[in-house]
Write an enzyme that holds these catalytic residues in place. Structure first.
Site, PDB file in Angstrom:
ATOM      1  N   HIS A 296       0.866  -1.185   0.000  1.00 13.86           N
ATOM      2  CA  HIS A 296       0.000   0.000   0.000  1.00 13.86           C
ATOM      3  C   HIS A 296       0.900   1.232   0.000  1.00 13.86           C
ATOM      4  O   HIS A 296       1.832   1.311   0.798  1.00 13.86           O
ATOM      5  CB  HIS A 296      -0.909  -0.013   1.229  1.00 13.86           C
ATOM      6  N   GLU A 309      -6.829   5.497   0.988  1.00 11.42           N
ATOM      7  CA  GLU A 309      -6.832   6.040  -0.379  1.00 11.42           C
ATOM      8  C   GLU A 309      -7.852   7.156  -0.539  1.00 11.42           C
ATOM      9  O   GLU A 309      -7.782   7.945  -1.470  1.00 11.42           O
ATOM     10  CB  GLU A 309      -7.164   4.923  -1.372  1.00 11.42           C
ATOM     11  N   ARG A 312      -6.463  10.698  -1.025  1.00 10.96           N
ATOM     12  CA  ARG A 312      -6.121  11.072  -2.404  1.00 10.96           C
ATOM     13  C   ARG A 312      -7.394  11.185  -3.246  1.00 10.96           C
ATOM     14  O   ARG A 312      -7.541  12.082  -4.073  1.00 10.96           O
ATOM     15  CB  ARG A 312      -5.167  10.041  -3.012  1.00 10.96           C
ATOM     16  N   ARG A 333      -2.122   0.720  -6.724  1.00  8.47           N
ATOM     17  CA  ARG A 333      -1.226   0.730  -5.570  1.00  8.47           C
ATOM     18  C   ARG A 333       0.211   0.369  -5.936  1.00  8.47           C
ATOM     19  O   ARG A 333       1.159   0.971  -5.431  1.00  8.47           O
ATOM     20  CB  ARG A 333      -1.738  -0.264  -4.519  1.00  8.47           C
ATOM     21  N   HIS A 435       0.986  -4.889   3.057  1.00  5.53           N
ATOM     22  CA  HIS A 435      -0.425  -4.731   3.375  1.00  5.53           C
ATOM     23  C   HIS A 435      -1.216  -6.037   3.383  1.00  5.53           C
ATOM     24  O   HIS A 435      -1.987  -6.297   4.292  1.00  5.53           O
ATOM     25  CB  HIS A 435      -1.011  -3.761   2.355  1.00  5.53           C
ATOM     26  N   HIS A 436      -1.062  -6.846   2.357  1.00  5.74           N
ATOM     27  CA  HIS A 436      -1.883  -8.063   2.256  1.00  5.74           C
ATOM     28  C   HIS A 436      -1.093  -9.153   1.536  1.00  5.74           C
ATOM     29  O   HIS A 436      -0.425  -8.887   0.545  1.00  5.74           O
ATOM     30  CB  HIS A 436      -3.159  -7.756   1.462  1.00  5.74           C
ATOM     31  N   ARG A 475      -5.026  -8.199  -5.095  1.00  2.77           N
ATOM     32  CA  ARG A 475      -6.348  -8.297  -4.477  1.00  2.77           C
ATOM     33  C   ARG A 475      -7.130  -7.006  -4.685  1.00  2.77           C
ATOM     34  O   ARG A 475      -6.623  -5.909  -4.482  1.00  2.77           O
ATOM     35  CB  ARG A 475      -6.205  -8.554  -2.975  1.00  2.77           C
TER      36      ARG A 475
END
Ligand code: ADP
Length: 501
Positions: A296, A309, A312, A333, A435-436, A475
Site C-alpha cells: 500500500h 486512499e 487522495r 497501488r 499490506h496483504h 487483491r
C-alpha cells in the site's frame, strides 16, 4: 437522501464515488501494541473469551485463529451441530479483519436488488480475474462469486447488516457492502461475529498459541497449543480449520519470499506471522503465490499506520522532498508505490487542504494520532516538513489550476480532482508498506488443504488470508472480507460434515 440512494439514482458526485472507491478494501493498519480503542474493544469483548481453565482436551473441530474467517467457521460448525473451539494466540480476537475498511464485495445480492443496482456474478468474476492479472484460481473464484450473495444474507441473519453500497478500484458497479452508516467494516464485523460466538456459547480462548497440527494414521488428529510460557496442551479433534491469516507481520518470511520488501513497514496486526502456512507445510500441504504481496503506497512509516486512499480520492496530491509531484496519485497501488520508492528517502508527503479534510472522516483520527503537520501557509508547511518551499508553492498552484480545468497535463490524473488545496494546509509523510498477502496454502472449493499431488489432507481445512489463489497477483479492495466470510462459512460447514462421519 441516504448515500446509497444517491448512488443508485446516479446523483452521487464523482468525488464522493471516488472517496468510496478509494477506501480500497484494505485489511489495514494496526500497531503491534493494542491502541486505546483496541483496548476498549478488548475490554468489552473480554467476557466473550473463555477462561483457559475451561480448555478441554478434545473437541469436534478446532479452529486456529479468531479473525473473521475463524469466527465465521466456528459459527457454521456449531450450527451444523458440532462442538467447535477457537484458539487465538493474541490477547484479543480480530486479527487483520478488525482493520479492514472498504467493505465486502458481493454480486446479485438482496441489497443490490433492493437498491436497483444491476450486477451479475459473471461480471464480478470477470473483474476480479482482470484485477488479479488473470492468474486467480478460477474454481475458487467461481465458488466465491456464486456464494457472495448468500453470504451477505447469512451475515444479516446473524445481525451483521451491510446495506450501504459503494465501489472499490477495479469494480464497475456498487457491490461493496458496508455497515448502514458507511463506516469501516472491520470493527463492526468483528464485534458482530464475537456476539454470535458468545450467544452460541462457542469457547474462544485467547493467549492460546497453536504450535503444531498433529496427525495420526494419515488423518489430522488435533493440535498442540501453548497456553502460557511453559505449558503446552494437546487437544484432539476430528477436524482442524486453519484461519491464522497472512504473514505481513513476519519479517523473516517477507525476506524469504520477497527480499526486495524486507525493510518495508507493515500495516498488519501483530499476529499475522504465517504460523498456519508453516504448520501446513510441515504436513506436506502445498502453497501458491507466496511472493504475491500487496503493497500500500500511503503508510506512515514510523508506526505502520495506513492512510486511506480516500485522502487522495478526495483531492490530495503526493510530493517529494523537492516539492514536486511525481506520479498520478490515483494510479494502482503497485504503480504509486514504485514511483515513491524512486524519490529521495523513499518517502513522499500527502498534501491536502481544508476541503479534503472535511470530506474524509479518518483525517481527524490521523490528526489525533499526531501524524499530520498543518500550517496556515504553504511556506510554513514546507519549512515544517523539510520540503523545498518555492517549489511546493508552484506545485500546489499548478495543481489547483488542474483542478479548475479538470486537466492534469503533468500526470494525466482524472479522478479525485474536485477539491483545490486551499485554507489550512496539511501534510503526512508516507512510504509504501506491506499490506496483504495474496498467496498462501492451497485449498479446493471445499476448503480442504491440498498436498503437492492435489490430494486433500484428511480432516484439514483452511480459509481466509492464510490461503492463496483466489486473488491472483493483486487483491481487489472489498474482496478480502468477502473471502473470509464465504470460505470461512464453507470451512465450518465442511469441517463439521467431516467430523460427523
Ligand atoms: P482472516 O482475515 O483470514 O480471518 P485475520 O488476520 O483476521 O485473518 O485473523 C487471523 C487470526 O489468527 C489472528 O487473530 C491471529 O492472531 C491468529 N493466529 C495466527 N497464528 C496463530 C496461532 N499459531 N495460534 C492461534 N492463533 C493464531
Amino acid at each position: 437522501m441516504k448515500k446509497w440512494q444517491k448512488l443508485v439514482t446516479g446523483t452521487l458526485t464523482v468525488a464522493a464515488v471516488l472517496t468510496l472507491a478509494a477506501c480500497g478494501g484494505q485489511k489495514a493498519v494496526k500497531k503491534t501494541k493494542p491502541s486505546t480503542s483496541d483496548a476498549t474493544a478488548a475490554a468489552s469483548a473480554k467476557s466473550a473469551y473463555t477462561p483457559t481453565s475451561e480448555m478441554k482436551s478434545s473437541y469436534d473441530v478446532v479452529i486456529i485463529g479468531a479473525g473473521g474467517a475463524g469466527m465465521t467457521a466456528a459459527i457454521e460448525a456449531k450450527d451444523a451441530g458440532m462442538n467447535p473451539v477457537i484458539l487465538e494466540k493474541m490477547p484479543v480476537a480480530g486479527g487483520n479483519t478488525s482493520k479492514s475498511s472498504a467493505g465486502m464485495n458481493a454480486s446479485e445480492t438482496t441489497v443490490e436488488h433492493a437498491q436497483g443496482v444491476a450486477d451479475s456474478n459473471q461480471q464480478f468474476f470477470d473483474e476480479t480475474l482482470k484485477g488479479g492479472g488473470g492468474t486467480n484460481d478460477q474454481a475458487l473464484l467461481r465458488y466465491f462469486v456464486d456464494h457472495s450473495a448468500s453470504a451477505i444474507d447469512w451475515l444479516a441473519t446473524n445481525g451483521i447488516v451491510l446495506d450501504n453500497l459503494t465501489t472499490t478500484g477495479g469494480m464497475s458497479v456498487a457491490r461493496t457492502h458496508r455497515p448502514s452508516d458507511g463506516s469501516a467494516i472491520g470493527q463492526y464485523l468483528v464485534a458482530g461475529l464475537e456476539k454470535n460466538i458468545k450467544s452460541r456459547e462457542i469457547p474462544l480462548f485467547v493467549n492460546s498459541d497453536v504450535t503444531a497440527i498433529t496427525e495420526k494414521d494419515g488423518k489430522i488428529s488435533g493440535v498442540k497449543v501453548k497456553v502460557d510460557e511453559t505449558k503446552t496442551k494437546t487437544i484432539s479433534a476430528k477436524a482442524v480449520v486453519v484461519t491464522t491469516g497472512g504473514f505481513g507481520a513476519n519479517k523473516a518470511m517477507i525476506k524469504k519470499y520477497r527480499p526486495d520488501l524486507k525493510d518495508y513497514v507493515s500495516t498488519n496486526a501483530a499476529g499475522a506471522t504465517g504460523d498456519g502456512i508453516k504448520m501446513i507445510e510441515k504436513l506436506g500441504g502445498a502453497t501458491v503465490d507466496l511472493d504475491k504481496i500487496q503493497i500500500h503506497p500511503t503508510v506512515f512509516k514510523k508506526t505502520g499506520y495506513l492512510v486511506t486512499e480516500a485522502v487522495r480520492g478526495e483531492g490530495a496530491i503526493l510530493v517529494n522532498k523537492a516539492g514536486k509531484r511525481f506520479v498520478n496519485e490515483m494510479d494502482t497501488r503497485d504503480k504509486v508505490s514504485a514511483a515513491e520508492l524512486k524519490q529521495t528517502g523513499q518517502t513522499a508527503y500527502i498534501i491536502f487542504g481544508d476541503a479534503t479534510k472535511s470530506a474524509v472522516k479518518a483525517i481527524d483520527q490521523y490528526i489525533s494520532k499526531k501524524i499530520v503537520t498543518s500550517a496556515s501557509s504553504l511556506t510554513e508547511l514546507a519549512k515544517k516538513i523539510g520540503v523545498d518551499q518555492s517549489q511546493l508553492d508552484k506545485t500546489v498552484a499548478s495543481w489547483n489550476e488542474a483542478v479548475a480545468s479538470k486537466t492534469d497535463s503533468a500526470f494525466g490524473r482524472s479522478t479525485g480532482m474536485s477539491k483545490a488545496i486551499t485554507g489550512t494546509y496539511y501534510a503526512i509523510p508516507v512510504s509504501p508498506g506491506i499490506h496483504h498477502i495474496m498467496g498462501g496454502v492451497k485449498i479446493n472449493t471445499n476448503t480442504e488443504v491440498l498436498k503437492q499431488d492435489g490430494k486433500a489432507i484428511p480432516g484439514l481445512y483452511a480459509a481466509g488470508e492464510v490461503t492463496g489463489g483466489l486473488h491472483g497477483s493483486n487483491r481487489i479492495g472489498g474482496n478480502a472480507v468477502a473471502d473470509i466470510i464465504i470460505f470461512g462459512r464453507q470451512a465450518g460447514t465442511q469441517a463439521a460434515a467431516y467430523a460427523k462421519k
